[in-house]
Design an enzyme around this catalytic site. Sequence first.
Site, mmCIF file in Angstrom:
data_model
loop_
_atom_site.group_PDB
_atom_site.id
_atom_site.type_symbol
_atom_site.label_atom_id
_atom_site.label_comp_id
_atom_site.label_asym_id
_atom_site.label_seq_id
_atom_site.Cartn_x
_atom_site.Cartn_y
_atom_site.Cartn_z
ATOM 1 N N TYR A 75 6.593 0.737 -1.230
ATOM 2 C CA TYR A 75 5.647 -0.252 -0.678
ATOM 3 C C TYR A 75 6.353 -1.169 0.320
ATOM 4 O O TYR A 75 5.851 -1.415 1.425
ATOM 5 C CB TYR A 75 5.034 -1.079 -1.819
ATOM 6 C CG TYR A 75 4.174 -2.237 -1.360
ATOM 7 C CD1 TYR A 75 2.888 -2.027 -0.868
ATOM 8 C CD2 TYR A 75 4.638 -3.558 -1.411
ATOM 9 C CE1 TYR A 75 2.096 -3.093 -0.445
ATOM 10 C CE2 TYR A 75 3.856 -4.623 -0.998
ATOM 11 C CZ TYR A 75 2.590 -4.389 -0.514
ATOM 12 O OH TYR A 75 1.805 -5.444 -0.099
ATOM 13 N N THR A 96 4.038 -8.639 4.170
ATOM 14 C CA THR A 96 4.388 -9.143 2.845
ATOM 15 C C THR A 96 5.820 -9.669 2.796
ATOM 16 O O THR A 96 6.677 -9.229 3.577
ATOM 17 C CB THR A 96 4.241 -7.995 1.810
ATOM 18 O OG1 THR A 96 4.904 -8.360 0.595
ATOM 19 C CG2 THR A 96 4.875 -6.702 2.305
HETATM 20 N N1 LIG Z 1 -2.948 -10.716 -1.953
HETATM 21 C C1 LIG Z 1 -1.690 -10.972 -1.695
HETATM 22 O O1 LIG Z 1 -1.113 -11.849 -2.321
HETATM 23 C C2 LIG Z 1 -0.944 -10.218 -0.622
HETATM 24 C C3 LIG Z 1 0.403 -10.509 -0.412
HETATM 25 C C4 LIG Z 1 1.103 -9.837 0.590
HETATM 26 C C5 LIG Z 1 0.468 -8.905 1.368
HETATM 27 N N2 LIG Z 1 -0.841 -8.617 1.128
HETATM 28 C C6 LIG Z 1 -1.479 -7.626 2.006
HETATM 29 O O2 LIG Z 1 -2.710 -8.153 2.455
HETATM 30 C C7 LIG Z 1 -3.675 -7.126 2.574
HETATM 31 C C8 LIG Z 1 -4.928 -7.486 1.805
HETATM 32 O O3 LIG Z 1 -4.577 -7.686 0.436
HETATM 33 P P1 LIG Z 1 -5.643 -8.031 -0.685
HETATM 34 O O4 LIG Z 1 -4.953 -8.833 -1.709
HETATM 35 O O5 LIG Z 1 -6.884 -8.529 -0.034
HETATM 36 O O6 LIG Z 1 -5.847 -6.584 -1.299
HETATM 37 P P2 LIG Z 1 -7.205 -5.784 -1.659
HETATM 38 O O7 LIG Z 1 -6.761 -4.576 -2.415
HETATM 39 O O8 LIG Z 1 -8.194 -6.682 -2.299
HETATM 40 O O9 LIG Z 1 -7.734 -5.360 -0.227
HETATM 41 C C9 LIG Z 1 -7.305 -4.191 0.436
HETATM 42 C C10 LIG Z 1 -8.536 -3.440 0.873
HETATM 43 O O10 LIG Z 1 -8.102 -2.272 1.580
HETATM 44 C C11 LIG Z 1 -8.962 -1.219 1.193
HETATM 45 N N3 LIG Z 1 -8.238 0.041 1.380
HETATM 46 C C12 LIG Z 1 -7.229 0.544 0.626
HETATM 47 N N4 LIG Z 1 -6.849 1.736 1.111
HETATM 48 C C13 LIG Z 1 -7.623 1.977 2.197
HETATM 49 C C14 LIG Z 1 -7.687 3.037 3.132
HETATM 50 N N5 LIG Z 1 -6.888 4.110 3.020
HETATM 51 N N6 LIG Z 1 -8.577 2.959 4.141
HETATM 52 C C15 LIG Z 1 -9.415 1.886 4.253
HETATM 53 N N7 LIG Z 1 -9.408 0.872 3.381
HETATM 54 C C16 LIG Z 1 -8.512 0.897 2.364
HETATM 55 C C17 LIG Z 1 -9.300 -1.469 -0.257
HETATM 56 O O11 LIG Z 1 -10.498 -0.800 -0.663
HETATM 57 C C18 LIG Z 1 -9.419 -2.974 -0.291
HETATM 58 O O12 LIG Z 1 -10.753 -3.380 -0.073
HETATM 59 C C19 LIG Z 1 -3.004 -5.843 2.096
HETATM 60 O O13 LIG Z 1 -2.579 -5.117 3.218
HETATM 61 C C20 LIG Z 1 -1.812 -6.341 1.294
HETATM 62 O O14 LIG Z 1 -0.734 -5.428 1.326
HETATM 63 C C21 LIG Z 1 -1.557 -9.245 0.171
#
Ligand SMILES: NC(=O)c1ccc[n+]([C@@H]2O[C@H](COP(=O)([O-])OP(=O)(O)OC[C@H]3O[C@@H](n4cnc5c(N)ncnc54)[C@H](O)[C@@H]3O)[C@@H](O)[C@H]2O)c1
Length: 371
Positions: free
Chosen positions: A180, A137
């Site tokens: 975070y 991130t």
């Molecule tokens: N969406 C964004 O803009 C963004 C930006 C920067 C970083 N990220 C990173 O990208 C990744 C995906 O983000 P996203 O937006 O798809 O989020 P999301 O919450 O839709 O997806 C994350 C998934 O991880 C699963 N999860 C959470 N805790 C867990 C655990 N302990 N064990 C197994 N599964 C678990 C959740 O059920 C979910 O399906 C994340 O790591 C997030 O930090 C996302």
Amino acid sequence: MTDSLSAPARTGQRPILITGGAGFIGCNLADRLARDGHHVLVLDALARPGVERNLNWLRRTHPGRISAAIEDVRNDGAVAAAAREAQAVFHLAGQVAVTTSLADPWTDFAVNVEGTLRLLEALRRHNPGTPLIFASTNKVYGDLADVTIERAGDAWLPADPALRERGIGEERRLDFHTPYGCSKGAADQYVLDYARSFGAPTAVLRMSCIYGPHQMGTEDQGWVAHFLIRALAGQPITIFGDGRQVRDVLFVDDAVEAYVAAWRRIGSVRGQAFNLGGGPANAISLLQLVRHIEMLTGRPVETEFRGWRAGDQRYYVSDITRARRALGLKQPLPWRQGLDRLADWLRHNPPAADTTPFAAHSREQRAEAVS
Ligand SMILES: NC(=O)c1ccc[n+]([C@@H]2O[C@H](COP(=O)([O-])OP(=O)(O)OC[C@H]3O[C@@H](n4cnc5c(N)ncnc54)[C@H](O)[C@@H]3O)[C@@H](O)[C@H]2O)c1
């Protein structure tokens, strides 16, 4: 949890493991890989309310190509079993919200740092040489308080014209803010160091704001989808801060393209981190997005303002020059077109009532909802 879903898919290939594959970016990536003919193994604890719908959609869309392990990345045995057979790993599972990390730093640490280390170790011990791409991130760069900004109408922009033109590059010093930021930053560094210390083929994508279909956006995370969901339902939007904070937004298909390219080009990008976002051409403030949504929906959006949240950057726009060059990415989809696509998807797929911020349903209840 072993469940009926984990029956191997029928393609006969080694699977591509996507942790967090039921989540927003994960399910879009799984869809793309399955369409390309791959067998995808989703490992997801269904920790995020609503993501069971994404998993059901994946399984309906790609029968025989998607397997699922409803498991937690903190579970050593489950992670090792999944990692052992994978031909590539995309690590997207995570605790994703700054707010939640402030309320419960231990869980945030356990999921984001320990979960990542568990996966790296499982690969090192049982399946070395397997590429791993990690979802990091922009929060690893902190609040950028030292960047001089000035108001330009509804937006904060850097006073430095060069920075305004290019955005924040990878040379920016790391400066973790909030639990975070610390947990994702630590994981980011572990992933890079496994390339250095153990020769693992790993790479990191530091994403800003990704948006698109299948995003269960809430006040805690996924603001673009959250704003649209609220506006389409005629509900007010809470803005933390003055609404002039600027982000570069990237449509999820473009993000997926970057993940696939990082895997395909792992030989040349191994051990590197890339900033990934929509870049300066897709930089918008929250207020600018609200105005655009009002145009899209044809009615005013009621907004309520609250104080700034911890670690909130007034300005963050990715310099995507390195990512585009190294990963061979095309120009990102212009944000207005992406917004149209998301609005269209949301109209046809209204969110379930239970996508409230990281609310109450147990993992078992969500697992039961997977058909
Ligand atoms: N969406 C964004 O803009 C963004 C930006 C920067 C970083 N990220 C990173 O990208 C990744 C995906 O983000 P996203 O937006 O798809 O989020 P999301 O919450 O839709 O997806 C994350 C998934 O991880 C699963 N999860 C959470 N805790 C867990 C655990 N302990 N064990 C197994 N599964 C678990 C959740 O059920 C979910 O399906 C994340 O790591 C997030 O930090 C996302």
